[in-house]
Design a protein around this motif. Structure first.
Motif, PDB file in Angstrom:
ATOM      1  N   LYS A  14       0.914  -1.223   0.011  1.00 54.33           N
ATOM      2  CA  LYS A  14       0.020  -0.037  -0.022  1.00 54.33           C
ATOM      3  C   LYS A  14       0.844   1.119  -0.168  1.00 54.33           C
ATOM      4  O   LYS A  14       0.401   2.239  -0.522  1.00 54.33           O
ATOM      5  CB  LYS A  14      -0.923  -0.037   1.406  1.00 54.33           C
ATOM      6  CG  LYS A  14      -2.196   0.414   0.863  1.00 54.33           C
ATOM      7  CD  LYS A  14      -3.176   0.377   1.979  1.00 54.33           C
ATOM      8  CE  LYS A  14      -4.674  -0.350   1.409  1.00 54.33           C
ATOM      9  NZ  LYS A  14      -5.460  -0.523   2.418  1.00 54.33           N
ATOM     10  N   GLN A  15       2.211   1.106   0.730  1.00 56.81           N
ATOM     11  CA  GLN A  15       2.993   2.223   0.682  1.00 56.81           C
ATOM     12  C   GLN A  15       3.199   2.693  -0.938  1.00 56.81           C
ATOM     13  O   GLN A  15       3.415   3.771  -1.487  1.00 56.81           O
ATOM     14  CB  GLN A  15       4.278   2.063   1.415  1.00 56.81           C
ATOM     15  CG  GLN A  15       4.159   2.233   2.925  1.00 56.81           C
ATOM     16  CD  GLN A  15       5.202   1.628   3.632  1.00 56.81           C
ATOM     17  OE1 GLN A  15       6.259   2.147   3.395  1.00 56.81           O
ATOM     18  NE2 GLN A  15       5.054   0.866   4.811  1.00 56.81           N
ATOM     19  N   ARG A  16       3.432   1.451  -1.486  1.00 54.10           N
ATOM     20  CA  ARG A  16       3.937   1.840  -3.054  1.00 54.10           C
ATOM     21  C   ARG A  16       2.988   2.397  -3.682  1.00 54.10           C
ATOM     22  O   ARG A  16       2.987   3.131  -4.742  1.00 54.10           O
ATOM     23  CB  ARG A  16       4.454   0.545  -3.630  1.00 54.10           C
ATOM     24  CG  ARG A  16       5.578  -0.140  -2.928  1.00 54.10           C
ATOM     25  CD  ARG A  16       6.575  -0.992  -3.759  1.00 54.10           C
ATOM     26  NE  ARG A  16       5.945  -2.271  -3.647  1.00 54.10           N
ATOM     27  CZ  ARG A  16       6.387  -3.485  -2.908  1.00 54.10           C
ATOM     28  NH1 ARG A  16       7.233  -3.079  -2.089  1.00 54.10           N
ATOM     29  NH2 ARG A  16       5.956  -4.349  -2.934  1.00 54.10           N
ATOM     30  N   ARG A  17       1.771   1.811  -3.542  1.00 50.61           N
ATOM     31  CA  ARG A  17       0.244   2.357  -4.170  1.00 50.61           C
ATOM     32  C   ARG A  17       0.208   3.894  -3.859  1.00 50.61           C
ATOM     33  O   ARG A  17      -0.036   4.577  -4.824  1.00 50.61           O
ATOM     34  CB  ARG A  17      -0.757   1.336  -3.691  1.00 50.61           C
ATOM     35  CG  ARG A  17      -0.870   0.244  -4.782  1.00 50.61           C
ATOM     36  CD  ARG A  17      -2.401  -0.051  -4.850  1.00 50.61           C
ATOM     37  NE  ARG A  17      -3.088  -0.367  -3.911  1.00 50.61           N
ATOM     38  CZ  ARG A  17      -3.149  -1.358  -3.114  1.00 50.61           C
ATOM     39  NH1 ARG A  17      -2.420  -2.495  -3.548  1.00 50.61           N
ATOM     40  NH2 ARG A  17      -3.993  -1.437  -2.132  1.00 50.61           N
ATOM     41  N   LEU A  18       0.574   4.306  -2.700  1.00 49.54           N
ATOM     42  CA  LEU A  18       0.257   5.611  -2.462  1.00 49.54           C
ATOM     43  C   LEU A  18       1.411   6.660  -3.057  1.00 49.54           C
ATOM     44  O   LEU A  18       1.135   7.759  -3.316  1.00 49.54           O
ATOM     45  CB  LEU A  18       0.197   5.671  -0.660  1.00 49.54           C
ATOM     46  CG  LEU A  18      -1.091   5.435  -0.144  1.00 49.54           C
ATOM     47  CD1 LEU A  18      -0.751   5.235   1.400  1.00 49.54           C
ATOM     48  CD2 LEU A  18      -2.221   6.298  -0.491  1.00 49.54           C
ATOM     49  N   THR A  62     -12.083  15.779  -5.558  1.00 48.22           N
ATOM     50  CA  THR A  62     -12.498  14.341  -5.125  1.00 48.22           C
ATOM     51  C   THR A  62     -11.557  14.030  -3.999  1.00 48.22           C
ATOM     52  O   THR A  62     -10.439  14.297  -4.229  1.00 48.22           O
ATOM     53  CB  THR A  62     -12.535  13.515  -5.966  1.00 48.22           C
ATOM     54  OG1 THR A  62     -11.541  13.652  -6.989  1.00 48.22           O
ATOM     55  CG2 THR A  62     -13.992  13.660  -7.027  1.00 48.22           C
ATOM     56  N   ILE A  63     -11.928  13.166  -3.233  1.00 50.30           N
ATOM     57  CA  ILE A  63     -10.936  12.437  -2.315  1.00 50.30           C
ATOM     58  C   ILE A  63     -10.455  11.033  -2.997  1.00 50.30           C
ATOM     59  O   ILE A  63     -11.797  10.373  -2.900  1.00 50.30           O
ATOM     60  CB  ILE A  63     -11.642  12.368  -0.777  1.00 50.30           C
ATOM     61  CG1 ILE A  63     -12.061  13.773  -0.325  1.00 50.30           C
ATOM     62  CG2 ILE A  63     -10.517  11.641  -0.047  1.00 50.30           C
ATOM     63  CD1 ILE A  63     -10.626  14.808   0.044  1.00 50.30           C
ATOM     64  N   ASP A  64      -9.569  10.592  -3.225  1.00 45.64           N
ATOM     65  CA  ASP A  64      -9.170   9.217  -3.613  1.00 45.64           C
ATOM     66  C   ASP A  64      -9.882   8.016  -2.808  1.00 45.64           C
ATOM     67  O   ASP A  64      -9.816   8.227  -1.548  1.00 45.64           O
ATOM     68  CB  ASP A  64      -7.738   9.117  -3.723  1.00 45.64           C
ATOM     69  CG  ASP A  64      -7.523   7.604  -4.251  1.00 45.64           C
ATOM     70  OD1 ASP A  64      -7.579   7.513  -5.635  1.00 45.64           O
ATOM     71  OD2 ASP A  64      -6.962   7.008  -3.336  1.00 45.64           O
ATOM     72  N   GLU A  65     -10.540   7.225  -3.248  1.00 47.78           N
ATOM     73  CA  GLU A  65     -11.212   6.254  -2.499  1.00 47.78           C
ATOM     74  C   GLU A  65     -10.340   5.423  -1.605  1.00 47.78           C
ATOM     75  O   GLU A  65     -10.739   5.230  -0.508  1.00 47.78           O
ATOM     76  CB  GLU A  65     -12.030   5.331  -3.380  1.00 47.78           C
ATOM     77  CG  GLU A  65     -13.323   4.340  -2.846  1.00 47.78           C
ATOM     78  CD  GLU A  65     -13.959   5.390  -2.035  1.00 47.78           C
ATOM     79  OE1 GLU A  65     -14.449   4.760  -0.903  1.00 47.78           O
ATOM     80  OE2 GLU A  65     -14.551   6.536  -2.149  1.00 47.78           O
ATOM     81  N   GLU A  66      -9.279   5.161  -2.399  1.00 45.51           N
ATOM     82  CA  GLU A  66      -8.477   4.223  -1.473  1.00 45.51           C
ATOM     83  C   GLU A  66      -7.951   5.114  -0.249  1.00 45.51           C
ATOM     84  O   GLU A  66      -7.723   4.609   0.941  1.00 45.51           O
ATOM     85  CB  GLU A  66      -7.175   3.472  -2.027  1.00 45.51           C
ATOM     86  CG  GLU A  66      -6.548   2.917  -1.405  1.00 45.51           C
ATOM     87  CD  GLU A  66      -5.202   2.058  -2.212  1.00 45.51           C
ATOM     88  OE1 GLU A  66      -5.154   2.123  -3.357  1.00 45.51           O
ATOM     89  OE2 GLU A  66      -4.746   1.165  -1.583  1.00 45.51           O
ATOM     90  N   LEU A  67      -7.569   6.421  -0.494  1.00 41.29           N
ATOM     91  CA  LEU A  67      -7.035   7.113   0.651  1.00 41.29           C
ATOM     92  C   LEU A  67      -7.962   7.560   1.871  1.00 41.29           C
ATOM     93  O   LEU A  67      -7.645   7.426   2.999  1.00 41.29           O
ATOM     94  CB  LEU A  67      -6.400   8.591   0.153  1.00 41.29           C
ATOM     95  CG  LEU A  67      -5.911   9.475   1.120  1.00 41.29           C
ATOM     96  CD1 LEU A  67      -4.775   9.002   1.652  1.00 41.29           C
ATOM     97  CD2 LEU A  67      -5.733  10.964   0.488  1.00 41.29           C
ATOM     98  N   ARG A 120       8.653   7.296  10.346  1.00 35.83           N
ATOM     99  CA  ARG A 120       9.155   6.531   9.217  1.00 35.83           C
ATOM    100  C   ARG A 120       7.898   6.131   8.020  1.00 35.83           C
ATOM    101  O   ARG A 120       6.877   6.201   8.297  1.00 35.83           O
ATOM    102  CB  ARG A 120       9.723   5.202   9.673  1.00 35.83           C
ATOM    103  CG  ARG A 120      10.842   5.512  10.678  1.00 35.83           C
ATOM    104  CD  ARG A 120      11.515   4.490  11.345  1.00 35.83           C
ATOM    105  NE  ARG A 120      12.778   4.613  12.098  1.00 35.83           N
ATOM    106  CZ  ARG A 120      13.893   5.065  11.618  1.00 35.83           C
ATOM    107  NH1 ARG A 120      14.639   5.077  10.510  1.00 35.83           N
ATOM    108  NH2 ARG A 120      14.641   5.246  12.722  1.00 35.83           N
ATOM    109  N   SER A 121       8.552   5.456   6.770  1.00 28.56           N
ATOM    110  CA  SER A 121       7.535   5.220   5.797  1.00 28.56           C
ATOM    111  C   SER A 121       6.619   4.218   6.364  1.00 28.56           C
ATOM    112  O   SER A 121       6.947   3.051   7.129  1.00 28.56           O
ATOM    113  CB  SER A 121       8.432   4.624   4.714  1.00 28.56           C
ATOM    114  OG  SER A 121       7.682   4.384   3.673  1.00 28.56           O
ATOM    115  N   GLY A 122       5.367   4.477   5.901  1.00 29.67           N
ATOM    116  CA  GLY A 122       4.129   3.458   6.664  1.00 29.67           C
ATOM    117  C   GLY A 122       3.660   4.024   7.795  1.00 29.67           C
ATOM    118  O   GLY A 122       2.601   3.417   8.194  1.00 29.67           O
ATOM    119  N   ASP A 123       4.409   4.975   8.704  1.00 27.57           N
ATOM    120  CA  ASP A 123       3.799   5.242   9.904  1.00 27.57           C
ATOM    121  C   ASP A 123       2.707   6.270   9.814  1.00 27.57           C
ATOM    122  O   ASP A 123       2.455   7.112   8.883  1.00 27.57           O
ATOM    123  CB  ASP A 123       4.801   6.245  10.544  1.00 27.57           C
ATOM    124  CG  ASP A 123       5.820   4.946  11.254  1.00 27.57           C
ATOM    125  OD1 ASP A 123       5.708   3.855  11.078  1.00 27.57           O
ATOM    126  OD2 ASP A 123       6.968   5.519  11.703  1.00 27.57           O
TER     127      ASP A 123
END
Ligand SMILES: O=C(O)CCC(=O)C(=O)O
Ligand SMILES: [Fe+2]
Length: 439
Positions: free
Chosen positions: A126-130, A259-264, A361-364
């Motif tokens: 999910k970090q990579r997707r974001l 719009t707000i991204d659905e996954e976010l 850090r990344s993902g926090d």
């Protein structure tokens, strides 16, 4: 192309025999030769902490900085990356009990009521997707970025154009400044985000916010055409949801709502509903004014509708500020860190409270909520170079995923992304309706 494990440039700064140490020391001595030590005495505690963590020489000691990742053995490969490691016991924290059916690590800090830290809340995929979403899908038309003020950007955005030009440098587009197109005289380039104090937004000040003139920021008349490949490193922010007017530090509701991204949205809602809010706000009901203990309804009433994606290069900082433009003054603000780690400072309602330093850090994910924390001064004095986690590098990926991720890895080596998501209005509130009815 797989890349070797990076050595943090800052690593040499801890070795007095290295040329980097000697050079930094010379620069420091030159820069501070004529400094009046009396001036230092006037710094507020927040300013003093910013100076401490910004310092290039001597580099900051992070042993007093909270680093919850050190509690998680699975993050060891990430921590052993750079030289920057803090301490899980630097600040008193308390692990929250999980609400029924949820298994999420979340911590509160008694010193900052309403602040919740969720280390590693976002899994690597999910970090990579974001990261992809931030660069390829979001930082482009129709969403506004800092670069739009001064440049006529290609409609598919800087990132997508840069991707195309990687194999063929001839395709690196020269982006024209807006001023030369329109022949306007104007202000200097906006540079980093400007931090001007503004009146806190609320339902009482809402009408005056609507009627405050919000002239468009004029493009600089002094900037030159620039290649996409260089503008990419000047990208500082991209707007999410309701449009923000930087000149007045108010939302410009007349532009409608992006719009707000659905996954976010799902990530933010899932973070908010993973928290045992009764435990976070235990004993604080009397501080919530007429609205009462609003946290009791957040599982249904929390709805993100605005925000910003911040892009930091390793020398960038974000100075102390309060985010007070949202009408909802207590609703959770969800802040997602991606890429290189950073030192985040958060204090109190003025710069005179000593801030707490935290490594993100990344993902926090960090949630700022409630009357004290949502209006607390905070900032990012330091990006910690060389801390890109292994899961954002091609070496950790399957063969067939590597070439697609490679440009992202390259960019992220020197970057931290922060996705900062807010709730401006109570859920279901119709801003147009209130405007008409109170006019
Ligand atoms: O980058 C961060 O962690 C904080 C960003 C922030 O405070 C903001 O966007 O208002
Ligand atoms: Fe902020």
């Amino acid at each position: 192309m797989p890349s070797a494990t990076p050595i943090s440039p800052a690593a040499h700064l801890f070795d007095p025999s290295s040329p980097e140490f000697k050079k930094a020391k010379r620069q420091y001595q030159k820069a501070t030769k004529n400094r009046n030590p009396e001036i230092d005495l006037d710094w507020s505690p927040f300013r003093a902490a910013e100076k401490r963590y910004k310092a290039r020489f001597p580099p900051p000691n992070l042993s007093n900085v909270l680093d919850l990742a050190t509690l998680d053995t699975s993050r060891q490969p990430e921590l052993s990356r750079g030289i920057w490691v803090g301490n899980a016991n630097a600040i008193v924290s308390q692990k929250l009990a999980c609400p029924a059916g949820r298994m999420v690590d979340a911590y509160i800090l008694p010193r900052i009521p309403g602040l919740v830290i969720l280390p590693s809340f976002i899994p690597p995929v999910k970090q990579r997707r974001l990261v992809r979403w931030s660069l390829a899908s979001h930082a482009r038309y129709p969403n506004e970025t800092n670069l739009d003020i001064h440049y006529s950007l290609p409609e598919d955005g800087i990132w997508n154009n840069w991707l195309q030009s990687r194999d063929d440098p001839g395709k690196d587009i020269l982006v024209q400044p807006k001023a030369s197109e329109q022949g306007r005289e104007s202000l200097p380039p906006s540079g980093p985000r400007k931090l001007v104090d503004n009146t806190p937004a609320s339902l009482d000040t809402y009408e005056s916010i609507l009627t405050t003139p919000k002239p468009p920021q004029l493009p600089s008349s002094t900037i030159h055409p620039a290649l996409c490949s260089s503008l990419l490193y000047k990208l500082r922010w991209a707007n999410i949801g309701w449009y923000y007017h930087w000149g007045t530090k108010q939302y410009d509701f007349t532009k409608g709502k992006g719009t707000i991204d659905e996954e976010l949205r799902e990530v933010c809602k899932s973070a908010v509903t993973s928290i045992n809010w009764d435990q976070v706000f235990e004993g604080s009901a009397d501080q919530w004014g007429d609205a009462g203990p609003e946290w009791k309804t957040w599982d249904k009433a929390y709805e993100p509708d605005a925000g910003i994606v911040n892009f930091y290069q390793t020398k960038d900082t974000l100075m102390a500020h309060v985010d007070r433009s949202e009408v909802c003054a207590t609703s959770p603000l969800v802040s997602i860190s991606l890429g290189n780690a950073a030192v985040f400072l958060i204090g109190g309602l003025t710069r005179d409270s000593e801030p707490v330093p935290i490594i993100l850090r990344s993902g926090d994910v960090v949630i700022m909520s409630g009357p004290a924390c949502r209006r607390a001064y905070h900032g990012v004095p330091r990006i910690l170079d060389g801390t890109l986690p292994p899961h954002l590098e091609v070496d950790s990926m399957a063969e067939d995923e590597r070439s697609e991720w490679e440009p992202y890895e390259n960019y992220m080596r020197t970057t931290r992304i922060n996705v900062n998501v807010r709730q401006v209005f109570p859920k279901g509130f119709d801003p147009g309706f209130v405007y008409v009815s109170t006019a």
